[in-house]
Write a protein that holds these residues in place. Structure first.
Motif, PDB file in Angstrom:
ATOM      1  N   VAL A   1       0.853  -1.192   0.000  1.00 43.79           N
ATOM      2  CA  VAL A   1       0.000   0.000   0.000  1.00 43.79           C
ATOM      3  C   VAL A   1       0.890   1.243   0.000  1.00 43.79           C
ATOM      4  O   VAL A   1       1.932   1.263   0.651  1.00 43.79           O
ATOM      5  N   ARG A   2       0.476   2.259  -0.770  1.00 42.14           N
ATOM      6  CA  ARG A   2       1.217   3.522  -0.816  1.00 42.14           C
ATOM      7  C   ARG A   2       0.453   4.584  -0.022  1.00 42.14           C
ATOM      8  O   ARG A   2      -0.776   4.661  -0.072  1.00 42.14           O
ATOM      9  N   ARG A   3       1.209   5.372   0.710  1.00 42.99           N
ATOM     10  CA  ARG A   3       0.643   6.442   1.525  1.00 42.99           C
ATOM     11  C   ARG A   3       1.154   7.753   0.953  1.00 42.99           C
ATOM     12  O   ARG A   3       2.351   7.967   0.842  1.00 42.99           O
ATOM     13  N   GLU A   4       0.234   8.643   0.579  1.00 41.55           N
ATOM     14  CA  GLU A   4       0.629   9.932   0.017  1.00 41.55           C
ATOM     15  C   GLU A   4       0.019  11.057   0.843  1.00 41.55           C
ATOM     16  O   GLU A   4      -1.172  11.042   1.137  1.00 41.55           O
ATOM     17  N   ILE A   5       0.873  12.017   1.184  1.00 42.11           N
ATOM     18  CA  ILE A   5       0.420  13.163   1.970  1.00 42.11           C
ATOM     19  C   ILE A   5       0.253  14.361   1.038  1.00 42.11           C
ATOM     20  O   ILE A   5       1.158  14.677   0.267  1.00 42.11           O
ATOM     21  N   PHE A   6      -0.903  14.998   1.108  1.00 44.38           N
ATOM     22  CA  PHE A   6      -1.177  16.166   0.274  1.00 44.38           C
ATOM     23  C   PHE A   6      -1.223  17.411   1.154  1.00 44.38           C
ATOM     24  O   PHE A   6      -1.908  17.422   2.184  1.00 44.38           O
ATOM     25  N   ALA A   7      -0.490  18.440   0.709  1.00 46.71           N
ATOM     26  CA  ALA A   7      -0.370  19.660   1.509  1.00 46.71           C
ATOM     27  C   ALA A   7      -1.551  20.586   1.267  1.00 46.71           C
ATOM     28  O   ALA A   7      -1.391  21.770   0.998  1.00 46.71           O
ATOM     29  N   SER A   8      -2.755  20.039   1.333  1.00 50.36           N
ATOM     30  CA  SER A   8      -3.953  20.855   1.204  1.00 50.36           C
ATOM     31  C   SER A   8      -4.258  21.487   2.561  1.00 50.36           C
ATOM     32  O   SER A   8      -3.571  21.240   3.543  1.00 50.36           O
ATOM     33  N   VAL A   9      -5.325  22.302   2.596  1.00 48.76           N
ATOM     34  CA  VAL A   9      -5.745  22.874   3.870  1.00 48.76           C
ATOM     35  C   VAL A   9      -7.152  22.392   4.162  1.00 48.76           C
ATOM     36  O   VAL A   9      -8.081  22.775   3.462  1.00 48.76           O
ATOM     37  N   PRO A  10      -7.375  21.492   5.153  1.00 42.91           N
ATOM     38  CA  PRO A  10      -6.311  20.867   5.942  1.00 42.91           C
ATOM     39  C   PRO A  10      -5.578  19.802   5.135  1.00 42.91           C
ATOM     40  O   PRO A  10      -6.147  19.304   4.158  1.00 42.91           O
ATOM     41  N   PRO A  11      -4.357  19.452   5.522  1.00 42.02           N
ATOM     42  CA  PRO A  11      -3.627  18.413   4.787  1.00 42.02           C
ATOM     43  C   PRO A  11      -4.364  17.084   4.876  1.00 42.02           C
ATOM     44  O   PRO A  11      -5.060  16.828   5.862  1.00 42.02           O
ATOM     45  N   HIS A  12      -4.253  16.275   3.851  1.00 40.28           N
ATOM     46  CA  HIS A  12      -4.874  14.961   3.965  1.00 40.28           C
ATOM     47  C   HIS A  12      -3.951  13.877   3.422  1.00 40.28           C
ATOM     48  O   HIS A  12      -2.976  14.165   2.723  1.00 40.28           O
ATOM     49  N   VAL A  13      -4.267  12.647   3.771  1.00 38.76           N
ATOM     50  CA  VAL A  13      -3.431  11.501   3.432  1.00 38.76           C
ATOM     51  C   VAL A  13      -4.278  10.523   2.631  1.00 38.76           C
ATOM     52  O   VAL A  13      -5.423  10.250   2.994  1.00 38.76           O
ATOM     53  N   GLU A  14      -3.714  10.032   1.533  1.00 41.29           N
ATOM     54  CA  GLU A  14      -4.429   9.082   0.690  1.00 41.29           C
ATOM     55  C   GLU A  14      -3.689   7.752   0.631  1.00 41.29           C
ATOM     56  O   GLU A  14      -2.457   7.725   0.581  1.00 41.29           O
ATOM     57  N   TYR A  15      -4.456   6.690   0.583  1.00 43.73           N
ATOM     58  CA  TYR A  15      -3.888   5.343   0.509  1.00 43.73           C
ATOM     59  C   TYR A  15      -4.346   4.663  -0.770  1.00 43.73           C
ATOM     60  O   TYR A  15      -5.513   4.788  -1.160  1.00 43.73           O
ATOM     61  N   SER A  16      -3.420   3.936  -1.384  1.00 43.21           N
ATOM     62  CA  SER A  16      -3.777   3.183  -2.590  1.00 43.21           C
ATOM     63  C   SER A  16      -2.934   1.911  -2.649  1.00 43.21           C
ATOM     64  O   SER A  16      -1.907   1.794  -1.983  1.00 43.21           O
ATOM     65  N   ILE A  17      -3.387   0.953  -3.443  1.00 40.84           N
ATOM     66  CA  ILE A  17      -2.635  -0.293  -3.622  1.00 40.84           C
ATOM     67  C   ILE A  17      -1.500  -0.039  -4.607  1.00 40.84           C
ATOM     68  O   ILE A  17      -1.699   0.608  -5.642  1.00 40.84           O
ATOM     69  N   THR A  18      -0.303  -0.514  -4.281  1.00 39.99           N
ATOM     70  CA  THR A  18       0.847  -0.370  -5.174  1.00 39.99           C
ATOM     71  C   THR A  18       0.778  -1.408  -6.294  1.00 39.99           C
ATOM     72  O   THR A  18      -0.003  -2.365  -6.211  1.00 39.99           O
ATOM     73  N   PRO A  19       1.611  -1.266  -7.327  1.00 40.89           N
ATOM     74  CA  PRO A  19       1.664  -2.328  -8.350  1.00 40.89           C
ATOM     75  C   PRO A  19       1.998  -3.692  -7.733  1.00 40.89           C
ATOM     76  O   PRO A  19       1.407  -4.712  -8.131  1.00 40.89           O
ATOM     77  N   LEU A  20       2.887  -3.730  -6.751  1.00 41.65           N
ATOM     78  CA  LEU A  20       3.203  -5.002  -6.084  1.00 41.65           C
ATOM     79  C   LEU A  20       1.954  -5.578  -5.398  1.00 41.65           C
ATOM     80  O   LEU A  20       1.626  -6.757  -5.546  1.00 41.65           O
ATOM     81  N   GLY A  21       1.251  -4.709  -4.668  1.00 44.18           N
ATOM     82  CA  GLY A  21       0.045  -5.152  -3.972  1.00 44.18           C
ATOM     83  C   GLY A  21      -1.068  -5.553  -4.916  1.00 44.18           C
ATOM     84  O   GLY A  21      -1.918  -6.396  -4.585  1.00 44.18           O
ATOM     85  N   ARG A  22      -1.067  -4.972  -6.113  1.00 46.08           N
ATOM     86  CA  ARG A  22      -2.115  -5.276  -7.100  1.00 46.08           C
ATOM     87  C   ARG A  22      -2.087  -6.756  -7.485  1.00 46.08           C
ATOM     88  O   ARG A  22      -3.128  -7.397  -7.661  1.00 46.08           O
ATOM     89  N   GLY A  23      -0.880  -7.313  -7.584  1.00 43.57           N
ATOM     90  CA  GLY A  23      -0.761  -8.737  -7.902  1.00 43.57           C
ATOM     91  C   GLY A  23      -1.375  -9.615  -6.830  1.00 43.57           C
ATOM     92  O   GLY A  23      -2.020 -10.625  -7.113  1.00 43.57           O
TER      93      GLY A  23
END
Lengths: 128, 128
Positions: free
Chosen positions: B76-98
Motif C-alpha cells: 500500500v502507498r501512503r501519500e500526503i497532500f499539503a492541502s488545507v487541511p492536509p490529507h493523506v491518501e492510501y492506494s494499492i501499489t503495483p506489487l500489492g495489485r498482484g
C-alpha cells in the motif's frame, strides 16, 4: 466517498459489513493458522501429529482450535479410525478444495515476490 | 509422514517453516484487517477516514497499524497532500495489485459458497 464495490453482484453480501455472514469467512481465512493448516493439507490427508510437525510453531491447543473451526465451516473433514491405537485423519473437503486453490495462488505469489517485499521493508525501515 | 509439498520449486522458501521470510507474508495476509483494507482499496484510492468508514468495525488504532504494516511490505502507498487541511491518501501499489487479485478471488469464492458454509456450520452445531 467513492464506492468500494466489494458487495456481491446481487447486493446480498459485503465482506466489509461487520454483520455479513461472508465477513466470518474472511475472518477464518484472515487467520494465519487456518491458512497454514490448509497449505499443509493441500497435498493430502494428515494425522494430527503429522499436521503439528508440518505447521512449524503451532501449539497443540491452537491446532485443535483451528481444525475445529475449519471442520465447522465444512472446509476440513475429520475421520476417526478404530485402529489400535485409534487415530484421527484430516483432509480438505470438496468445498475446501475450491478455496485452497486460491490460497495456494497466494503462496505462489509470496514465493515470486518475497524479494520485492523484503526490499520494500528495508526502504521503509531506513526512512528518517 | 507424506511430503507437504509446500516449498517453492527451488526449495528456497517454505511458508510452513517458522523462520522462512515468506511465512511473514502469510502472517500479513492471515490477518483479517489486512484483507479487509485491501478489499476496500481494490477499487481505488481512499483517505484514512474513508477507509475507516469502509471497513466496518475497524478501530482508528488498528487501521493505523494495519496500513503501516501494508505500507512497510510495499503493498500500500501512503501519500500526503499539503492541502488545507492536509490529507493523506492510501492506494494499492503495483506489487500489492498482484496480491489483491488473488484476495478478490477469495471474496468471490466466499460469496459463491456462503450457503454451503452456513449449512456445514448448522450440521456441525447440531451434532450430539
Amino acid at each position: 466517498m467513492p464506492p468500494t464495490q466489494t458487495a456481491s453482484p446481487d447486493g446480498r453480501y459485503d465482506v466489509l459489513a461487520a454483520a455479513c455472514p461472508t465477513r466470518q469467512v474472511i475472518n477464518r481465512i484472515g487467520d494465519r493458522w487456518s491458512l497454514l493448516v490448509l497449505y499443509a493439507l493441500e497435498s493430502g490427508t494428515l494425522r494430527f501429529q503429522e499436521l503439528r510437525r508440518a505447521v512449524d510453531g503451532v501449539s497443540q491447543k491452537m491446532l485443535t482450535q483451528t481444525l475445529r473451526a475449519l471442520e465447522r465451516d465444512g472446509l476440513v473433514r475429520r475421520e476417526i479410525f478404530a485402529s489400535v491405537p485409534p487415530h484421527v485423519e484430516y483432509s480438505i473437503t470438496p468445498l475446501g478444495r475450491g478455496l485452497s486453490g486460491h490460497i495456494v495462488a497466494i503462496r505462489e505469489w509470496a514465493y515470486a515476490n518475497i524479494t520485492d517485499i523484503e526490499a520494500a521493508r528495508e526502504r521503509f525501515d531506513a526512512r528518517p
